[in-house]
Design a protein around this motif. Structure first.
Motif, PDB file in Angstrom:
ATOM      1  N   VAL A 102       0.866  -1.183   0.000  1.00 35.87           N
ATOM      2  CA  VAL A 102       0.000   0.000   0.000  1.00 35.87           C
ATOM      3  C   VAL A 102       0.899   1.228   0.000  1.00 35.87           C
ATOM      4  CG1 VAL A 102      -1.803   1.282   1.195  1.00 35.87           C
ATOM      5  CG2 VAL A 102      -1.794  -1.214   1.261  1.00 35.87           C
ATOM      6  N   LEU A 103       0.837   2.004  -1.074  1.00 32.10           N
ATOM      7  CA  LEU A 103       1.724   3.164  -1.217  1.00 32.10           C
ATOM      8  C   LEU A 103       0.905   4.443  -1.314  1.00 32.10           C
ATOM      9  CD1 LEU A 103       4.612   4.262  -1.606  1.00 32.10           C
ATOM     10  CD2 LEU A 103       4.289   3.947  -4.070  1.00 32.10           C
ATOM     11  N   ASP A 104       1.231   5.398  -0.444  1.00 32.19           N
ATOM     12  CA  ASP A 104       0.600   6.710  -0.484  1.00 32.19           C
ATOM     13  C   ASP A 104       1.464   7.689  -1.266  1.00 32.19           C
ATOM     14  OD1 ASP A 104      -1.833   6.667   1.231  1.00 32.19           O
ATOM     15  OD2 ASP A 104      -0.412   5.943   2.733  1.00 32.19           O
ATOM     16  N   MET A 105       0.839   8.766  -1.724  1.00 33.61           N
ATOM     17  CA  MET A 105       1.602   9.842  -2.335  1.00 33.61           C
ATOM     18  C   MET A 105       2.409  10.553  -1.249  1.00 33.61           C
ATOM     19  SD  MET A 105       0.286  13.085  -4.625  1.00 33.61           S
ATOM     20  CE  MET A 105      -0.325  12.018  -5.936  1.00 33.61           C
ATOM     21  N   PHE A 106       3.712  10.695  -1.466  1.00 34.92           N
ATOM     22  CA  PHE A 106       4.551  11.333  -0.469  1.00 34.92           C
ATOM     23  C   PHE A 106       4.256  12.837  -0.388  1.00 34.92           C
ATOM     24  CE2 PHE A 106       8.160   8.042  -1.248  1.00 34.92           C
ATOM     25  CZ  PHE A 106       7.399   7.084  -0.626  1.00 34.92           C
ATOM     26  N   PRO A 107       4.158  13.388   0.810  1.00 34.14           N
ATOM     27  CA  PRO A 107       3.895  14.830   0.935  1.00 34.14           C
ATOM     28  C   PRO A 107       5.149  15.659   0.668  1.00 34.14           C
ATOM     29  CG  PRO A 107       4.148  13.857   3.099  1.00 34.14           C
ATOM     30  CD  PRO A 107       4.207  12.717   2.124  1.00 34.14           C
ATOM     31  N   TYR A 108       4.932  16.889   0.228  1.00 37.02           N
ATOM     32  CA  TYR A 108       6.018  17.878   0.149  1.00 37.02           C
ATOM     33  C   TYR A 108       6.219  18.459   1.549  1.00 37.02           C
ATOM     34  CZ  TYR A 108       4.960  18.059  -4.905  1.00 37.02           C
ATOM     35  OH  TYR A 108       4.727  17.753  -6.218  1.00 37.02           O
ATOM     36  N   PRO A 109       7.414  18.412   2.107  1.00 35.48           N
ATOM     37  CA  PRO A 109       7.637  19.063   3.410  1.00 35.48           C
ATOM     38  C   PRO A 109       7.871  20.557   3.207  1.00 35.48           C
ATOM     39  CG  PRO A 109       9.636  17.978   2.705  1.00 35.48           C
ATOM     40  CD  PRO A 109       8.614  17.693   1.641  1.00 35.48           C
ATOM     41  N   SER A 110       6.865  21.227   2.657  1.00 36.72           N
ATOM     42  CA  SER A 110       7.013  22.618   2.227  1.00 36.72           C
ATOM     43  C   SER A 110       6.237  23.576   3.119  1.00 36.72           C
ATOM     44  CB  SER A 110       6.526  22.761   0.784  1.00 36.72           C
ATOM     45  OG  SER A 110       5.206  22.262   0.660  1.00 36.72           O
ATOM     46  N   THR A 139      15.295  23.863   6.551  1.00 40.34           N
ATOM     47  CA  THR A 139      13.828  23.848   6.666  1.00 40.34           C
ATOM     48  C   THR A 139      13.260  22.481   6.315  1.00 40.34           C
ATOM     49  OG1 THR A 139      13.622  24.674   4.397  1.00 40.34           O
ATOM     50  CG2 THR A 139      13.625  26.316   6.155  1.00 40.34           C
ATOM     51  N   THR A 140      13.858  21.808   5.345  1.00 37.83           N
ATOM     52  CA  THR A 140      13.357  20.490   4.952  1.00 37.83           C
ATOM     53  C   THR A 140      13.498  19.489   6.092  1.00 37.83           C
ATOM     54  OG1 THR A 140      13.839  20.864   2.605  1.00 37.83           O
ATOM     55  CG2 THR A 140      13.660  18.579   3.331  1.00 37.83           C
ATOM     56  N   LYS A 141      14.662  19.469   6.732  1.00 35.50           N
ATOM     57  CA  LYS A 141      14.878  18.552   7.846  1.00 35.50           C
ATOM     58  C   LYS A 141      13.914  18.830   8.997  1.00 35.50           C
ATOM     59  CE  LYS A 141      18.381  16.952  11.124  1.00 35.50           C
ATOM     60  NZ  LYS A 141      19.764  17.122  11.613  1.00 35.50           N
ATOM     61  N   LYS A 142      13.746  20.103   9.329  1.00 31.54           N
ATOM     62  CA  LYS A 142      12.865  20.483  10.428  1.00 31.54           C
ATOM     63  C   LYS A 142      11.414  20.137  10.113  1.00 31.54           C
ATOM     64  CE  LYS A 142      11.515  24.519  13.197  1.00 31.54           C
ATOM     65  NZ  LYS A 142      11.712  25.978  13.386  1.00 31.54           N
ATOM     66  N   ASN A 143      10.992  20.418   8.902  1.00 34.54           N
ATOM     67  CA  ASN A 143       9.610  20.140   8.523  1.00 34.54           C
ATOM     68  C   ASN A 143       9.313  18.639   8.506  1.00 34.54           C
ATOM     69  OD1 ASN A 143       9.204  22.854   8.259  1.00 34.54           O
ATOM     70  ND2 ASN A 143       9.284  22.888   6.016  1.00 34.54           N
ATOM     71  N   ILE A 144      10.271  17.849   8.052  1.00 34.33           N
ATOM     72  CA  ILE A 144      10.070  16.400   8.030  1.00 34.33           C
ATOM     73  C   ILE A 144       9.886  15.866   9.445  1.00 34.33           C
ATOM     74  CG2 ILE A 144      11.256  14.204   7.620  1.00 34.33           C
ATOM     75  CD1 ILE A 144      12.315  15.353   5.014  1.00 34.33           C
ATOM     76  N   GLU A 145      10.683  16.353  10.380  1.00 33.73           N
ATOM     77  CA  GLU A 145      10.534  15.922  11.777  1.00 33.73           C
ATOM     78  C   GLU A 145       9.139  16.238  12.302  1.00 33.73           C
ATOM     79  OE1 GLU A 145      13.687  17.924  13.770  1.00 33.73           O
ATOM     80  OE2 GLU A 145      15.251  16.543  13.082  1.00 33.73           O
ATOM     81  N   THR A 146       8.636  17.439  11.957  1.00 30.13           N
ATOM     82  CA  THR A 146       7.294  17.827  12.393  1.00 30.13           C
ATOM     83  C   THR A 146       6.230  16.961  11.734  1.00 30.13           C
ATOM     84  OG1 THR A 146       8.028  20.109  12.699  1.00 30.13           O
ATOM     85  CG2 THR A 146       5.652  19.748  12.530  1.00 30.13           C
ATOM     86  N   PHE A 147       6.373  16.722  10.433  1.00 30.89           N
ATOM     87  CA  PHE A 147       5.408  15.907   9.692  1.00 30.89           C
ATOM     88  C   PHE A 147       5.335  14.501  10.289  1.00 30.89           C
ATOM     89  CE2 PHE A 147       4.944  19.297   7.009  1.00 30.89           C
ATOM     90  CZ  PHE A 147       4.414  19.055   5.752  1.00 30.89           C
TER      91      PHE A 147
END
Length: 592
Positions: A56-64, A120-128
């Motif tokens: 089962v594969l979901d669409m990966f989110p943009y950590p934007s 910002t990408t690293k920080k956002n991924i941690e939050t996501f």
């Protein structure tokens, strides 16, 4: 305190408060069990071959952004429910999650917040990830993918090199090494392998061997599955980037309202159009719904017809007179007609060559390469104003436009069968990317052409008799042709093949298949994206060797756009200069 039992893996507590109601302590309960699931790695998937597999594969989110929006869980809830259902049915379910962490959205967030995209990408991924776990999704984080991780994009770069070193062999209907193609060229030229990029390229074995390295590599670029070329894009100078069609609204950028113009930029492409017939054939065997198959078929958009060349006359014929004195007071005056012809014919693609005698005007896309050559001096101002107007609009806006617009170039195409002069117009409803970027307009048989002719008072030729009522077009193939020269008396559906044969016999065109599908383009005017593993030297593209991968982004303080619409890496001469001394031998397709 009351405790509910009998529910496996649960600890539902209801705490009695003063008064008459009870409070459900969901925060405590969720924290407890989420911690346990994480510690026990409840959703980690092992390679258990005793169970049937399910993916089962979901669409990966943009950590934007600083966190999830409602659209993320809205899509993930259904797949999470299905994953749990299949797991309970005894399947070994792989349900991973990842982050599409390269590209415009992530970089734009970094620009907006004044930080480096990597930060910002690293920080956002941690939050996501924290938010996704708080919701309770059953993702296997051991299988997580981040597209900005060099360990991941090493392999997408590797795939790119394989595509760069391959061509689509139409005879075997599959990709093969470009070195195989070079071997064929050395023996017999390209007579057996028509060029997919530029059909005009034809050469013998002797000519191939006489070409220098630059000429040979330019030709091979026209065959490669990953190739470099020039394409027209939506360019926003203020943002320093290419914008997708849906990011342009009424000629300005959706973000900031900055002017957007059409600009030709060098870009990398994947030659997916070579797979159009295989995709269509595959749709017959795949278990999709009929609606989905129809949608995919329409997207590929295969059609059959002919490409036809029309000679062009520019402007009105000019009478020139020459007086000859014969003596004795007698003179005669010779009158000749002077006219200008374009160096190139106007080539159109049509699925209905049977209607060639009903062509009342031609329409070319505003981006067409012939416009500058065929526009008369009298029409130059009007044409330029119209082209400027169209350049400010996206393809989506142009196709959705209901208002009829266009401008006459002052030039005429000559019907090759009856010599009739056909005015050449420009209109935004014709796109440069489909067919040849030019159409022959038959108002009695096409409603769009009919409305255009009525709007600009262009006379309409009736070639279908009573099937045309003068008020609206009729696209029928069942009419018996009239006013159609050698096609008179034929049913239109039968006349198509007769017309194509006549076009080929006359040497003014060829039988042709066409597709709406376009090659996939990479617009890389931004820093935050994996570098292409290609080094350019003296105009030749040299691929890096596999052992040089991953080619990682350099550390930079400023990641604004490069000059003239190039990517930001063009500013870092010392970075890409280091690879020139390590360029592997190119041969046919590079060291793959």
């Amino acid at each position: 305190m009351l405790k509910l039992s009998g529910l496996p893996g649960s600890d539902h507590r209801i705490k009695k408060k003063e008064g008459t109601h009870m409070e459900y302590q969901f925060r405590d309960i969720e924290k407890k069990w989420q911690a346990k699931w994480k510690a026990d790695k409840a959703y980690q998937v092992n390679n258990d071959f005793s169970k049937p597999k399910f993916y089962v594969l979901d669409m990966f989110p943009y950590p934007s952004g600083a966190g999830l929006h409602v659209g993320h869980p809205l899509g993930y809830i259904a797949s999470d429910i299905y994953s749990r259902y299949k797991r309970l049915k005894g399947f070994n379910v792989l349900h991973p999650m990842g982050f599409d962490s390269f590209g415009l959205p992530a970089e734009q967030y970094a620009l907006d917040t004044g930080q480096h995209p990597a930060v910002t990408t690293k920080k956002n991924i941690e939050t996501f990830k924290k938010q996704l776990d708080n919701i309770g999704f059953c993702f296997d984080w051991e299988r997580e993918v981040q597209t900005s991780d060099p360990a991941y994009y090493k392999w997408t770069q590797w795939i790119f090199l394989q595509l760069f070193g391959s061509f689509f062999n139409r005879q075997t209907a599959k990709a093969e090494s470009i070195e195989n193609l070079v071997a064929v060229f050395e023996q017999e030229g390209n007579a057996g392998h028509a060029c997919p990029g530029d059909e005009k390229i034809k050469f013998s074995a002797a000519e191939w061997k006489a070409f220098d390295e630059k000429q040979q590599q330019d030709i091979l670029m026209q065959y490669r599955l990953a190739f470099c070329g020039y394409g027209e894009v939506n360019w926003c100078e203020a943002l320093g980037t290419v914008l997708a069609n849906d990011e342009v609204v009424n000629g300005v950028s959706e973000r900031g309202g900055h002017p957007v113009v059409k600009k030709k930029l060098r870009q990398w492409y994947l030659r997916i159009t070579e797979y159009a017939d295989r995709l269509l054939e595959g749709l017959e065997r795949i278990e999709f719904s009929d609606a989905m198959k129809e949608m995919q078929t329409n997207w590929i958009g295969r059609s059959s017809g002919a490409e036809i060349d029309f000679n062009i006359r520019i402007g009105k014929p000019v009478e020139q007179s020459t007086k000859t004195d014969h003596g004795n007071g007698l003179t005669t005056e010779d009158i000749s007609i002077s006219e200008t012809q374009a160096d190139m014919p106007l080539r159109v693609y049509t699925t209905r060559p049977d209607t060639i005698f009903g062509v009342d005007f031609m329409v070319v896309a505003p981006e067409h390469e012939l416009i500058a050559e065929i526009t008369t001096e009298e029409q130059e101002k009007a044409v330029q104003e119209y082209v400027d107007y169209v350049n400010s609009r996206s393809e989506r806006e142009r196709m959705a436009e209901k208002k009829i617009s266009g401008v006459f170039t002052g030039a005429y195409a000559i019907n090759p069968f009856d010599g009739r002069e056909i005015p050449i117009w420009i209109s935004e409803y014709v796109l440069a990317g489909y067919g040849t970027g030019a159409i022959m307009a038959v108002p009695c048989g096409d409603e769009r052409d009919h409305k255009f002719a009525q709007h600009f008072n262009i006379p309409i030729t009736n070639i279908i008799g009573s099937y045309y009522n003068g008020e609206e077009a009729n696209p029928t193939k069942e009419a018996t042709l009239e006013n159609s020269g050698f096609l008179n008396g034929l049913l239109m559906k039968d006349a198509i093949e007769v017309a194509i044969n006549a076009i080929e016999e006359k040497g003014i065109g060829v039988r042709k298949k066409n597709y709406k599908m376009r090659d996939a383009a990479f617009s890389r005017q931004r820093y935050w994206g994996e570098p292409f593993p290609i080094v350019w030297k003296n105009g030749i593209a040299y691929p890096l060797s596999v052992d040089q991968l991953p080619l990682e982004l350099p550390e930079v303080d400023k990641y604004g756009p490069g000059p003239d619409g190039e990517g930001p890496l063009a500013n870092i001469k010392e970075w890409f200069g280091q690879f020139e001394s390590e360029i592997p031998p190119l041969g046919g397709g590079g060291a793959l």
